[in-house]
Motif scaffolding. Structure first.
Motif, PDB file in Angstrom:
ATOM      1  N   ILE A  30       0.845  -1.208   0.000  1.00  0.00           N
ATOM      2  CA  ILE A  30       0.000   0.000   0.000  1.00  0.00           C
ATOM      3  C   ILE A  30       0.877   1.254   0.000  1.00  0.00           C
ATOM      4  CG2 ILE A  30      -1.713   1.324   1.340  1.00  0.00           C
ATOM      5  CD1 ILE A  30      -2.775  -1.444   2.308  1.00  0.00           C
ATOM      6  N   GLY A  31       1.878   1.262   0.893  1.00  0.00           N
ATOM      7  CA  GLY A  31       2.783   2.412   0.985  1.00  0.00           C
ATOM      8  C   GLY A  31       3.528   2.624  -0.323  1.00  0.00           C
ATOM      9  N   THR A  32       3.930   1.520  -0.954  1.00  0.00           N
ATOM     10  CA  THR A  32       4.651   1.593  -2.226  1.00  0.00           C
ATOM     11  C   THR A  32       3.782   2.265  -3.279  1.00  0.00           C
ATOM     12  OG1 THR A  32       5.912  -0.391  -1.723  1.00  0.00           O
ATOM     13  CG2 THR A  32       5.705   0.177  -4.042  1.00  0.00           C
ATOM     14  N   GLU A  33       2.536   1.832  -3.354  1.00  0.00           N
ATOM     15  CA  GLU A  33       1.653   2.408  -4.367  1.00  0.00           C
ATOM     16  C   GLU A  33       1.383   3.889  -4.092  1.00  0.00           C
ATOM     17  OE1 GLU A  33      -1.235  -0.145  -5.921  1.00  0.00           O
ATOM     18  OE2 GLU A  33      -2.318   1.459  -6.951  1.00  0.00           O
ATOM     19  N   GLU A  34       1.253   4.235  -2.807  1.00  0.00           N
ATOM     20  CA  GLU A  34       1.040   5.652  -2.444  1.00  0.00           C
ATOM     21  C   GLU A  34       2.182   6.509  -2.979  1.00  0.00           C
ATOM     22  OE1 GLU A  34      -0.923   4.786   1.946  1.00  0.00           O
ATOM     23  OE2 GLU A  34       0.863   6.015   1.828  1.00  0.00           O
ATOM     24  N   VAL A  35       3.401   6.022  -2.763  1.00  0.00           N
ATOM     25  CA  VAL A  35       4.578   6.806  -3.190  1.00  0.00           C
ATOM     26  C   VAL A  35       4.638   6.879  -4.718  1.00  0.00           C
ATOM     27  CG1 VAL A  35       7.115   6.808  -3.231  1.00  0.00           C
ATOM     28  CG2 VAL A  35       5.908   6.391  -1.096  1.00  0.00           C
ATOM     29  N   PHE A  36       4.387   5.750  -5.393  1.00  0.00           N
ATOM     30  CA  PHE A  36       4.450   5.751  -6.858  1.00  0.00           C
ATOM     31  C   PHE A  36       3.379   6.665  -7.459  1.00  0.00           C
ATOM     32  CE2 PHE A  36       6.534   1.269  -7.099  1.00  0.00           C
ATOM     33  CZ  PHE A  36       7.742   1.840  -6.760  1.00  0.00           C
ATOM     34  N   GLN A  37       2.172   6.624  -6.877  1.00  0.00           N
ATOM     35  CA  GLN A  37       1.107   7.504  -7.390  1.00  0.00           C
ATOM     36  C   GLN A  37       1.506   8.967  -7.247  1.00  0.00           C
ATOM     37  OE1 GLN A  37      -2.556   6.485  -5.449  1.00  0.00           O
ATOM     38  NE2 GLN A  37      -2.924   4.741  -6.790  1.00  0.00           N
ATOM     39  N   LEU A  38       2.153   9.261  -6.118  1.00  0.00           N
ATOM     40  CA  LEU A  38       2.589  10.639  -5.883  1.00  0.00           C
ATOM     41  C   LEU A  38       3.638  11.052  -6.921  1.00  0.00           C
ATOM     42  CD1 LEU A  38       2.803  13.246  -4.205  1.00  0.00           C
ATOM     43  CD2 LEU A  38       4.351  12.020  -2.665  1.00  0.00           C
ATOM     44  N   LEU A  39       4.578  10.150  -7.206  1.00  0.00           N
ATOM     45  CA  LEU A  39       5.624  10.469  -8.194  1.00  0.00           C
ATOM     46  C   LEU A  39       5.001  10.741  -9.558  1.00  0.00           C
ATOM     47  CD1 LEU A  39       8.517   7.979  -7.405  1.00  0.00           C
ATOM     48  CD2 LEU A  39       8.093  10.273  -6.514  1.00  0.00           C
ATOM     49  N   ARG A  40       4.013   9.915  -9.896  1.00  0.00           N
ATOM     50  CA  ARG A  40       3.340  10.079 -11.180  1.00  0.00           C
ATOM     51  C   ARG A  40       2.683  11.460 -11.260  1.00  0.00           C
ATOM     52  NH1 ARG A  40      -1.900   6.636 -12.783  1.00  0.00           N
ATOM     53  NH2 ARG A  40      -2.371   7.792 -14.662  1.00  0.00           N
ATOM     54  N   LYS A  41       2.003  11.819 -10.167  1.00  0.00           N
ATOM     55  CA  LYS A  41       1.319  13.127 -10.129  1.00  0.00           C
ATOM     56  C   LYS A  41       2.343  14.273 -10.233  1.00  0.00           C
ATOM     57  CE  LYS A  41      -0.627  15.355  -6.362  1.00  0.00           C
ATOM     58  NZ  LYS A  41      -1.454  15.476  -5.189  1.00  0.00           N
ATOM     59  N   LEU A  42       3.426  14.159  -9.483  1.00  0.00           N
ATOM     60  CA  LEU A  42       4.439  15.222  -9.493  1.00  0.00           C
ATOM     61  C   LEU A  42       5.034  15.386 -10.890  1.00  0.00           C
ATOM     62  CD1 LEU A  42       6.312  14.462  -6.147  1.00  0.00           C
ATOM     63  CD2 LEU A  42       4.806  16.397  -6.608  1.00  0.00           C
ATOM     64  N   ASN A  43       5.290  14.250 -11.560  1.00  0.00           N
ATOM     65  CA  ASN A  43       5.857  14.328 -12.902  1.00  0.00           C
ATOM     66  C   ASN A  43       4.857  14.927 -13.882  1.00  0.00           C
ATOM     67  OD1 ASN A  43       6.247  12.516 -15.723  1.00  0.00           O
ATOM     68  ND2 ASN A  43       8.020  13.617 -14.957  1.00  0.00           N
ATOM     69  N   GLU A  44       3.576  14.553 -13.730  1.00  0.00           N
ATOM     70  CA  GLU A  44       2.555  15.125 -14.619  1.00  0.00           C
ATOM     71  C   GLU A  44       2.494  16.642 -14.455  1.00  0.00           C
ATOM     72  OE1 GLU A  44      -0.332  11.218 -14.951  1.00  0.00           O
ATOM     73  OE2 GLU A  44      -0.972  12.899 -13.684  1.00  0.00           O
ATOM     74  N   GLU A  45       2.844  17.100 -13.246  1.00  0.00           N
ATOM     75  CA  GLU A  45       2.841  18.548 -13.001  1.00  0.00           C
ATOM     76  C   GLU A  45       4.161  19.200 -13.414  1.00  0.00           C
ATOM     77  OE1 GLU A  45       1.673  18.821  -8.896  1.00  0.00           O
ATOM     78  OE2 GLU A  45      -0.356  18.150  -9.347  1.00  0.00           O
ATOM     79  N   GLY A  46       5.086  18.404 -13.976  1.00  0.00           N
ATOM     80  CA  GLY A  46       6.298  18.998 -14.554  1.00  0.00           C
ATOM     81  C   GLY A  46       7.590  18.708 -13.821  1.00  0.00           C
ATOM     82  N   MET A  47       7.506  18.028 -12.673  1.00  0.00           N
ATOM     83  CA  MET A  47       8.725  17.760 -11.903  1.00  0.00           C
ATOM     84  C   MET A  47       9.618  16.744 -12.626  1.00  0.00           C
ATOM     85  SD  MET A  47      10.383  18.082  -8.870  1.00  0.00           S
ATOM     86  CE  MET A  47       9.259  18.683  -7.637  1.00  0.00           C
ATOM     87  N   THR A  48      10.916  17.019 -12.660  1.00  0.00           N
ATOM     88  CA  THR A  48      11.880  16.065 -13.209  1.00  0.00           C
ATOM     89  C   THR A  48      12.176  15.036 -12.112  1.00  0.00           C
ATOM     90  OG1 THR A  48      12.850  17.925 -14.404  1.00  0.00           O
ATOM     91  CG2 THR A  48      14.147  15.892 -14.318  1.00  0.00           C
ATOM     92  N   ILE A  49      12.062  13.762 -12.449  1.00  0.00           N
ATOM     93  CA  ILE A  49      12.224  12.720 -11.425  1.00  0.00           C
ATOM     94  C   ILE A  49      13.177  11.627 -11.904  1.00  0.00           C
ATOM     95  CG2 ILE A  49      11.026  10.914 -10.088  1.00  0.00           C
ATOM     96  CD1 ILE A  49       8.532  12.634 -10.132  1.00  0.00           C
ATOM     97  N   ILE A  50      14.099  11.250 -11.018  1.00  0.00           N
ATOM     98  CA  ILE A  50      14.932  10.065 -11.254  1.00  0.00           C
ATOM     99  C   ILE A  50      14.679   9.139 -10.075  1.00  0.00           C
ATOM    100  CG2 ILE A  50      17.280   9.161 -11.529  1.00  0.00           C
ATOM    101  CD1 ILE A  50      18.138  11.978 -12.392  1.00  0.00           C
ATOM    102  N   VAL A  51      14.235   7.911 -10.352  1.00  0.00           N
ATOM    103  CA  VAL A  51      13.959   7.004  -9.253  1.00  0.00           C
ATOM    104  C   VAL A  51      14.649   5.658  -9.484  1.00  0.00           C
ATOM    105  CG1 VAL A  51      11.680   6.416 -10.251  1.00  0.00           C
ATOM    106  CG2 VAL A  51      12.133   5.879  -7.862  1.00  0.00           C
ATOM    107  N   ALA A  52      15.481   5.271  -8.496  1.00  0.00           N
ATOM    108  CA  ALA A  52      16.090   3.930  -8.529  1.00  0.00           C
ATOM    109  C   ALA A  52      15.109   2.992  -7.855  1.00  0.00           C
ATOM    110  CB  ALA A  52      17.425   3.940  -7.787  1.00  0.00           C
ATOM    111  N   GLU A  53      14.728   1.935  -8.524  1.00  0.00           N
ATOM    112  CA  GLU A  53      13.664   1.084  -7.975  1.00  0.00           C
ATOM    113  C   GLU A  53      13.722  -0.305  -8.589  1.00  0.00           C
ATOM    114  OE1 GLU A  53      11.191   1.996  -5.331  1.00  0.00           O
ATOM    115  OE2 GLU A  53      11.293  -0.153  -5.687  1.00  0.00           O
ATOM    116  N   HIS A  54      13.441  -1.314  -7.747  1.00  0.00           N
ATOM    117  CA  HIS A  54      13.354  -2.693  -8.247  1.00  0.00           C
ATOM    118  C   HIS A  54      11.932  -3.031  -8.668  1.00  0.00           C
ATOM    119  CE1 HIS A  54      17.376  -3.945  -7.227  1.00  0.00           C
ATOM    120  NE2 HIS A  54      17.241  -3.393  -6.041  1.00  0.00           N
ATOM    121  N   LYS A  55      10.966  -2.419  -7.945  1.00  0.00           N
ATOM    122  CA  LYS A  55       9.553  -2.723  -8.242  1.00  0.00           C
ATOM    123  C   LYS A  55       9.131  -1.844  -9.408  1.00  0.00           C
ATOM    124  CE  LYS A  55       9.101  -2.842  -3.308  1.00  0.00           C
ATOM    125  NZ  LYS A  55       8.585  -2.028  -2.212  1.00  0.00           N
TER     126      LYS A  55
END
Ligand code: ADP
Length: 271
Positions: free
Chosen positions: A177-202
């Motif tokens: 659940i926590g993982t999905e919360e964080v990923f959804q947030l990243l998606r939203k932030l990027n849609e709003e223009g934020m540049t994101i680099i994420v190291a992730e296995h999932k």
């Protein structure tokens, strides 16, 4: 606009001696959403800590080659100190939470900068609303769930208004659940223009939304592709569990002539 440019970066740790990056070149455009993958020890953290200046200023290492972050060399002006250009989120949220109460934690970095109280209150509210924690603003930080803690860390960094957000395996301590919360947030932030680099296995959740997958293997970039091409080439050798078919379907653009094979063909090839 290019926000990060790295050319031929070599990083050698001194104690114990270890060449961790062996000629990395990478360029990141404003608004890019980059998924960084690679087996443990492939060099993901070393790359992240070279971009934000933690290497060589905090972690001692020899870093050779060109690194430019918004035109500055992070070795000389370490960007982790201000988070004005780059904010970094690490694996363990507790290591980046400093206050007992949620809103005080977000205010902490702003207070340190001597921001006037009125402006600070506005920033705290904006950041907590963005990560969905405004209604928990007066809660004790130690009572938050893992996902909430990581979102709080992200809020505290966002309040400083960095231009790029880098996350080093931000969900490794979180449940599904926590993982999905964080990923959804990243998606939203990027849609709003934020540049994101994420190291992730999932990767299943992120694959459909990122612009590029960069895979490190033994200190070199072994793959830098759009997600559907990266999936077609295979990510298993980079320590990524075989992506779900659903994610493949979403990542692949069926009418895209660049997509070399279909999902069915991919699994045929992989047998
Ligand atoms: P990843 O983040 O992909 O797991 P790292 O960047 O942490 O990879 O590690 C790359 C290589 O550098 C590994 O061989 C690791 O053991 C080594 N390494 C990482 N940190 C240090 C350090 N502080 N001192 C010496 N070697 C290190």
């Amino acid at each position: 606009m290019k926000v990060i440019e790295i050319e031929n970066l070599f990083v050698k740790y001194l104690d114990p001696p270890r060449l961790a990056l062996k000629g990395i070149s990478l360029s990141v455009e404003e608004g890019d959403f980059i998924l960084l993958v690679g087996r443990t020890g492939s060099g993901k953290s070393t790359l992240i800590n070279s971009i934000n200046g933690v290497i060589p200023n905090v972690i001692k290492a020899e870093a050779r080659g060109r690194i430019s972050v918004f035109g500055k060399d992070p070795r000389e002006s370490p960007v982790y100190k201000t988070a004005l250009d780059v904010g970094t989120v690490y694996q363990v949220p507790e290591s980046q939470i400093f206050a007992l109460v949620v809103e005080d934690d977000v205010a902490f970095g702003l207070e340190n900068r001597g921001m006037p109280p009125e402006e600070m209150r506005g920033r705290v509210r904006e950041a907590l609303e963005l990560v969905g924690l405004w209604r928990k603003r007066d809660h004790p930080t130690f009572l938050l769930s893992g996902g909430e803690k990581q979102r709080l860390v992200i809020a505290s960094i966002l309040a400083l208004k960095p231009k790029v957000l880098i996350l080093d395996e931000p969900t490794s301590m979180l449940d599904a659940i926590g993982t999905e919360e964080v990923f959804q947030l990243l998606r939203k932030l990027n849609e709003e223009g934020m540049t994101i680099i994420v190291a992730e296995h999932k990767v299943e959740y992120l694959l459909p939304f990122v612009d590029r997958v960069v895979a490190l293997e033994n200190g070199v970039i072994a793959l830098d592709e759009e997600p559907h091409r990266a999936v077609a080439k295979g990510l298993a050798k980079f320590g990524v569990e075989e992506p779900q078919v659903a994610a493949l379907h979403r990542a692949a653009k069926p009418d895209d002539a660049l997509c070399p094979i279909t999902v069915e063909e991919f699994f045929e090839v992989d047998k």
